[in-house]
Design a protein around this motif. Sequence first.
Motif, PDB file in Angstrom:
ATOM      1  N   HIS A 184       0.846  -1.239   0.003  1.00  0.00           N
ATOM      2  CA  HIS A 184      -0.088   0.042   0.046  1.00  0.00           C
ATOM      3  C   HIS A 184       1.071   1.024  -0.044  1.00  0.00           C
ATOM      4  O   HIS A 184       1.905   1.128   0.684  1.00  0.00           O
ATOM      5  N   VAL A 185       0.473   2.290  -0.651  1.00  0.00           N
ATOM      6  CA  VAL A 185       0.952   3.488  -0.747  1.00  0.00           C
ATOM      7  C   VAL A 185      -0.083   4.705  -0.491  1.00  0.00           C
ATOM      8  O   VAL A 185      -1.043   4.608  -1.332  1.00  0.00           O
ATOM      9  N   ARG A 186      -0.132   5.477   0.457  1.00  0.00           N
ATOM     10  CA  ARG A 186      -1.197   6.396   0.759  1.00  0.00           C
ATOM     11  C   ARG A 186      -0.522   7.738   0.714  1.00  0.00           C
ATOM     12  O   ARG A 186       0.462   8.063   1.531  1.00  0.00           O
ATOM     13  N   LEU A 187      -0.969   8.662   0.049  1.00  0.00           N
ATOM     14  CA  LEU A 187      -0.381   9.944  -0.041  1.00  0.00           C
ATOM     15  C   LEU A 187      -1.571  11.144  -0.084  1.00  0.00           C
ATOM     16  O   LEU A 187      -2.662  10.920  -0.803  1.00  0.00           O
ATOM     17  N   THR A 188      -1.436  12.135   0.777  1.00  0.00           N
ATOM     18  CA  THR A 188      -2.492  13.275   0.605  1.00  0.00           C
ATOM     19  C   THR A 188      -1.629  14.701   0.939  1.00  0.00           C
ATOM     20  O   THR A 188      -0.662  14.678   1.306  1.00  0.00           O
ATOM     21  N   TYR A 189      -2.296  15.551   0.055  1.00  0.00           N
ATOM     22  CA  TYR A 189      -1.583  16.750   0.074  1.00  0.00           C
ATOM     23  C   TYR A 189      -2.693  17.990   0.392  1.00  0.00           C
ATOM     24  O   TYR A 189      -3.496  18.075  -0.817  1.00  0.00           O
ATOM     25  N   LEU A 190      -2.922  18.401   1.429  1.00  0.00           N
ATOM     26  CA  LEU A 190      -3.879  19.191   1.954  1.00  0.00           C
ATOM     27  C   LEU A 190      -3.572  20.681   2.259  1.00  0.00           C
ATOM     28  O   LEU A 190      -2.639  21.095   2.864  1.00  0.00           O
ATOM     29  N   GLN A 191      -4.438  21.814   1.462  1.00  0.00           N
ATOM     30  CA  GLN A 191      -4.255  22.992   1.751  1.00  0.00           C
ATOM     31  C   GLN A 191      -5.877  23.635   1.989  1.00  0.00           C
ATOM     32  O   GLN A 191      -6.720  22.949   1.523  1.00  0.00           O
ATOM     33  N   ASP A 192      -5.801  25.123   2.250  1.00  0.00           N
ATOM     34  CA  ASP A 192      -7.048  25.682   2.459  1.00  0.00           C
ATOM     35  C   ASP A 192      -7.147  27.099   2.168  1.00  0.00           C
ATOM     36  O   ASP A 192      -8.169  27.747   2.312  1.00  0.00           O
ATOM     37  N   TRP A 193      -6.171  27.499   1.069  1.00  0.00           N
ATOM     38  CA  TRP A 193      -6.207  28.829   0.692  1.00  0.00           C
ATOM     39  C   TRP A 193      -7.354  29.183  -0.099  1.00  0.00           C
ATOM     40  O   TRP A 193      -7.594  30.479  -0.542  1.00  0.00           O
ATOM     41  N   LEU A 194      -8.184  28.142  -0.591  1.00  0.00           N
ATOM     42  CA  LEU A 194      -9.207  28.691  -1.572  1.00  0.00           C
ATOM     43  C   LEU A 194     -10.707  28.600  -0.908  1.00  0.00           C
ATOM     44  O   LEU A 194     -11.527  28.682  -1.539  1.00  0.00           O
ATOM     45  N   VAL A 195     -10.659  28.123   0.283  1.00  0.00           N
ATOM     46  CA  VAL A 195     -11.943  27.902   1.007  1.00  0.00           C
ATOM     47  C   VAL A 195     -12.812  29.293   0.948  1.00  0.00           C
ATOM     48  O   VAL A 195     -14.121  29.181   0.606  1.00  0.00           O
ATOM     49  N   ASP A 196     -12.413  30.388   1.196  1.00  0.00           N
ATOM     50  CA  ASP A 196     -13.118  31.610   0.930  1.00  0.00           C
ATOM     51  C   ASP A 196     -13.426  31.774  -0.319  1.00  0.00           C
ATOM     52  O   ASP A 196     -12.649  31.939  -1.443  1.00  0.00           O
ATOM     53  N   PRO A 197     -14.840  32.037  -0.730  1.00  0.00           N
ATOM     54  CA  PRO A 197     -15.595  32.024  -1.927  1.00  0.00           C
ATOM     55  C   PRO A 197     -14.925  33.455  -2.671  1.00  0.00           C
ATOM     56  O   PRO A 197     -15.093  33.647  -3.824  1.00  0.00           O
ATOM     57  N   ALA A 198     -14.586  34.321  -1.831  1.00  0.00           N
ATOM     58  CA  ALA A 198     -14.374  35.810  -2.323  1.00  0.00           C
ATOM     59  C   ALA A 198     -12.722  35.872  -2.600  1.00  0.00           C
ATOM     60  O   ALA A 198     -12.511  36.929  -3.145  1.00  0.00           O
ATOM     61  N   PHE A 199     -12.006  34.663  -2.592  1.00  0.00           N
ATOM     62  CA  PHE A 199     -10.621  34.690  -3.079  1.00  0.00           C
ATOM     63  C   PHE A 199     -10.772  34.899  -4.691  1.00  0.00           C
ATOM     64  O   PHE A 199     -11.421  34.167  -5.139  1.00  0.00           O
ATOM     65  N   PRO A 200      -9.802  35.659  -5.196  1.00  0.00           N
ATOM     66  CA  PRO A 200      -9.985  36.289  -6.395  1.00  0.00           C
ATOM     67  C   PRO A 200      -9.591  34.966  -7.510  1.00  0.00           C
ATOM     68  O   PRO A 200      -8.900  34.115  -7.028  1.00  0.00           O
TER      69      PRO A 200
END
Length: 452
Positions: free
Chosen positions: A183-199
């Motif tokens: 098994h190989v498991r990889l995740t890459y998580l960010q949150d900088w686009l959560v705000d719908p007002a981000f341009p």
Amino acid sequence: MSETEHEAAAGGTAGAGPTDGLRAGRRRLGVGMVGYAFMGAAHSQGWRTVGHVFDLPLGARLAAVCGRDGAAVRAAADRLGWAAAETDWRALIARDDVDVVDICTPGDSHAEIAIAALDAGKHVLCEKPLANTVEEAEAMAAAAERAAARGQVAMVGFNYRRVPALALARRMVAEGRLGTLRHVRLTYLQDWLVDPAFPLTWRLRKDRAGSGALGDLGAHIVDLAQFLTGEAVAGVSALTETFVRERPLPEASSTGITAAGTGADPGADPGADPGAGARADGRSGARSGQVTVDDAAVFTARFPSGALATFEATRFATGRKNALRLELNGSAGSLAFDLERLNELSFHDHTEPAASAGFRRILVTEPGHPYLEAWWPPGHGLGYEHTFVHQARDLLHAIASGTAPAPSFADGLSVQRVLAAVEESAEKNAVYTPVSGPTPTPAPVDASVNLA
């Protein structure tokens, strides 16, 4: 002050360094960098630092940096330590004092700049993902192959390979410490686009970025999976989603992940078409445009050996800033890594008695660990920026030795084919999709660092 005057004012010495790790009598290569934002700053840090840390067969001089805005690029040259500034990448390639072209631009310009630089006899370092399409990546890999016959090298900037803990993980897998991989498991998580007002910056436009979280983050974890296992992904089953499909256009100075939206014209590409679907909001007068890339991608994959893999890449994981995590499970052991604890590697040896077995922490700061012979005493950790120093080190060693660098443009093409298969599978509602193209030959484990 013109670009020529800027160079004269700098005395042509910026970034040269009177004392560094260059061996006596060895020459110094001139580096020309295209782009100077987030990645440009990180690459500049690597080029400035490498000769002061490592014993090098070749040195590096920060010869010139290039950007469209003359005033802004001259300010960047002063801030980042470049001797000269250019506003046309063709002029940068044509400079006699540039031996290496470092490409830190959006993906839509990678192929044109890289191929031109290689055809002009320059060595090339190109940020990931290699290109926006498989066809572009194939053309770049072909250009790199032609250039290799002339003694040039071309490398992709997958910097996470240069985290010492991950280089150590690759060595342990190659030594058989995990046995047969399952098994190989990889995740890459960010949150900088959560705000719908981000341009709607260039990273959210398919014509500029190629894809969204898939290419931005997924390219990293696909490369790491193939690097760590020594295998190429054989096929995938994928889903992608765009959670916010319309965003305000950015203000004129907004280009990066901290951009602000005011409804002005897009600053990342002055004077450009704001993109398909741009419209005015009748209530506020603000202008908006369509997001044309994915916000998140999840997929399963199979390796030729039979090992299974899962991948998740998203810019909507609220609370996760730059969370890259992975785990490999084999018949004889397991490895786990968390980028937020990047000086540590977790290892379970399944051959030990069950009564005392379990995951243990390896503090990857010993001089015998990859890259660590040049840094601090044991226990003194490194950070994100050090991966770019290691990247510069490995490229200079490849140029000096005339050996193929890793990751090569062929490796970048391999990743691009996986990304294309993910998009194809997602369009077919997760139908299993084989990865096209020949299976690449894994690079040697050492990759010029002390992995042996």
